[in-house]
Design a protein around this motif. Structure first.
Motif, short mmCIF file in Angstrom:
data_model
loop_
_atom_site.label_atom_id
_atom_site.label_comp_id
_atom_site.label_asym_id
_atom_site.label_seq_id
_atom_site.Cartn_x
_atom_site.Cartn_y
_atom_site.Cartn_z
N MET A 206 31.03 -39.45 45.92
CA MET A 206 29.89 -40.09 46.56
C MET A 206 30.15 -40.35 48.03
SD MET A 206 28.11 -43.76 45.80
CE MET A 206 27.62 -43.44 44.14
N ALA A 207 31.39 -40.38 48.46
CA ALA A 207 31.73 -40.80 49.82
C ALA A 207 31.11 -39.92 50.90
CB ALA A 207 33.24 -40.84 49.99
N ASN A 208 30.82 -38.66 50.60
CA ASN A 208 30.31 -37.78 51.64
C ASN A 208 28.80 -37.78 51.76
OD1 ASN A 208 32.83 -37.01 52.48
ND2 ASN A 208 32.97 -35.37 51.00
N SER A 209 28.10 -37.96 50.65
CA SER A 209 26.66 -37.92 50.74
C SER A 209 26.04 -38.94 49.79
CB SER A 209 26.13 -36.52 50.42
OG SER A 209 26.43 -36.20 49.08
N VAL A 210 25.25 -39.80 50.35
CA VAL A 210 24.54 -40.79 49.56
C VAL A 210 23.09 -40.76 49.99
CG1 VAL A 210 24.30 -43.25 49.08
CG2 VAL A 210 26.56 -42.27 49.29
N ASN A 211 22.22 -40.58 49.04
CA ASN A 211 20.79 -40.62 49.29
C ASN A 211 20.35 -42.06 49.03
OD1 ASN A 211 18.15 -39.96 49.72
ND2 ASN A 211 17.90 -38.81 47.81
N MET A 212 20.23 -42.86 50.09
CA MET A 212 20.03 -44.29 49.92
C MET A 212 18.73 -44.77 50.53
SD MET A 212 22.61 -45.85 52.74
CE MET A 212 23.60 -44.44 53.21
N VAL A 213 18.35 -45.95 50.07
CA VAL A 213 17.22 -46.66 50.65
C VAL A 213 17.69 -48.08 50.96
CG1 VAL A 213 16.32 -47.34 48.38
CG2 VAL A 213 14.79 -47.27 50.34
N ILE A 214 17.29 -48.59 52.12
CA ILE A 214 17.63 -49.96 52.51
C ILE A 214 16.33 -50.75 52.49
CG2 ILE A 214 18.51 -51.47 54.32
CD1 ILE A 214 20.37 -49.19 55.16
N ARG A 215 16.35 -51.90 51.81
CA ARG A 215 15.15 -52.71 51.65
C ARG A 215 15.52 -54.19 51.66
NH1 ARG A 215 15.73 -54.73 46.72
NH2 ARG A 215 16.81 -53.52 45.13
N ASP A 216 14.48 -55.04 51.77
CA ASP A 216 14.70 -56.48 51.66
C ASP A 216 15.15 -56.81 50.24
OD1 ASP A 216 13.94 -57.05 54.27
OD2 ASP A 216 11.83 -57.29 53.74
N ALA A 217 16.07 -57.75 50.14
CA ALA A 217 16.58 -58.17 48.84
C ALA A 217 15.58 -59.06 48.13
CB ALA A 217 17.90 -58.92 49.02
N VAL A 218 15.66 -59.07 46.81
CA VAL A 218 14.89 -59.98 45.96
C VAL A 218 15.89 -60.71 45.08
CG1 VAL A 218 12.77 -58.60 46.02
CG2 VAL A 218 14.47 -58.19 44.21
N LEU A 219 15.43 -61.76 44.41
CA LEU A 219 16.32 -62.60 43.60
C LEU A 219 17.13 -61.79 42.60
CD1 LEU A 219 17.37 -65.42 42.97
CD2 LEU A 219 15.42 -65.72 41.43
N ASP A 220 16.53 -60.78 41.99
CA ASP A 220 17.25 -59.96 41.01
C ASP A 220 18.42 -59.19 41.63
OD1 ASP A 220 15.56 -60.80 39.00
OD2 ASP A 220 14.30 -59.00 39.05
N ASP A 221 18.44 -59.02 42.94
CA ASP A 221 19.53 -58.30 43.60
C ASP A 221 20.81 -59.13 43.72
OD1 ASP A 221 18.12 -55.90 44.12
OD2 ASP A 221 17.13 -56.86 45.83
N VAL A 222 20.70 -60.45 43.64
CA VAL A 222 21.88 -61.31 43.83
C VAL A 222 22.97 -60.94 42.83
CG1 VAL A 222 22.76 -63.67 43.75
CG2 VAL A 222 20.61 -63.17 44.93
N ALA A 223 22.63 -60.80 41.56
CA ALA A 223 23.62 -60.44 40.55
C ALA A 223 24.27 -59.09 40.87
CB ALA A 223 23.00 -60.42 39.16
N GLY A 224 23.47 -58.14 41.34
CA GLY A 224 24.01 -56.83 41.71
C GLY A 224 24.95 -56.92 42.90
N CYS A 225 24.62 -57.77 43.86
CA CYS A 225 25.50 -57.96 45.02
C CYS A 225 26.84 -58.57 44.58
CB CYS A 225 24.83 -58.85 46.06
SG CYS A 225 23.42 -58.10 46.89
#
Length: 183
Positions: free
Chosen positions: A1-20
């Motif tokens: 994964m280190a060479n290519s990541v197809n990502m999206v950056i967005r505002d966090a929501v409460l459900d993201d805290v556990a993932g972080c």
């Protein structure tokens, strides 16, 4: 994964805290920023990279309450996720400082498997944009003196050393502060 990541950056929501919180916040280093203090005709404080006799494993100290507090509109809390799988890859939190026109980046992390692909730089670019939209003139970041990889990363982005606090972290690690003008 280190060479290519197809990502999206967005505002966090409460459900993201556990993932972080679940991201790998560990880092390994064979260098630290060593602080030396001398008192002669004044205080002489120096920081310099010191090579360790063996590899040190440590981790960024993250707090769920601090992440949850960053979900308000007065804060910047962005997450990066894999566009295809939705897996969380990294995040950054920033709040306005007590001094006008200063933004404090409190937490930033990229999961170990997603490092070295430009994700951290993109998160900091989003933070710069957020700050510019709010007329913030300067960003400041605190990192542990043992987090040499983060220190090198910040320096590669143009951040410069601007101070320290001997009792910044709950575990009594020294924090070094880096800042950069918002471009």
């Amino acid at each position: 994964m280190a060479n290519s990541v197809n990502m999206v950056i967005r505002d966090a929501v409460l459900d993201d805290v556990a993932g972080c919180l679940a991201l790998d916040h560990r880092y390994e280093t064979d260098h630290v920023w060593q602080m030396h203090i001398r008192q002669e005709e004044g205080w002489h404080i120096t920081f310099r990279p010191e090579r360790l006799p063996r590899q040190l494993e440590s981790q960024h100290i993250v707090d769920a309450r601090r992440l949850e507090a960053a979900l308000t509109s007065q804060h910047c809390f962005v997450v990066a996720s894999d566009r295809d799988t939705g897996d969380l890859l990294g995040y950054l939190t920033m709040r306005l400082g007590s001094m006008p026109h200063l933004g404090h980046i409190f937490d930033f992390a990229v999961d170990e498997q997603a490092r070295r692909c430009g994700l951290g730089s993109r998160l900091f670019s989003v933070a710069q944009n957020w700050a510019r939209e709010r007329q913030i003139a300067r960003l400041q970041v605190a990192v542990q003196t043992t987090n040499y990889p983060a220190i090198l990363f910040l320096q590669s982005l143009g951040y410069t050393f601007c101070g320290f606090n001997e009792h910044h972290y709950p575990n009594r690690d020294i924090a070094v502060f880096f800042s950069q003008a918002v471009r």
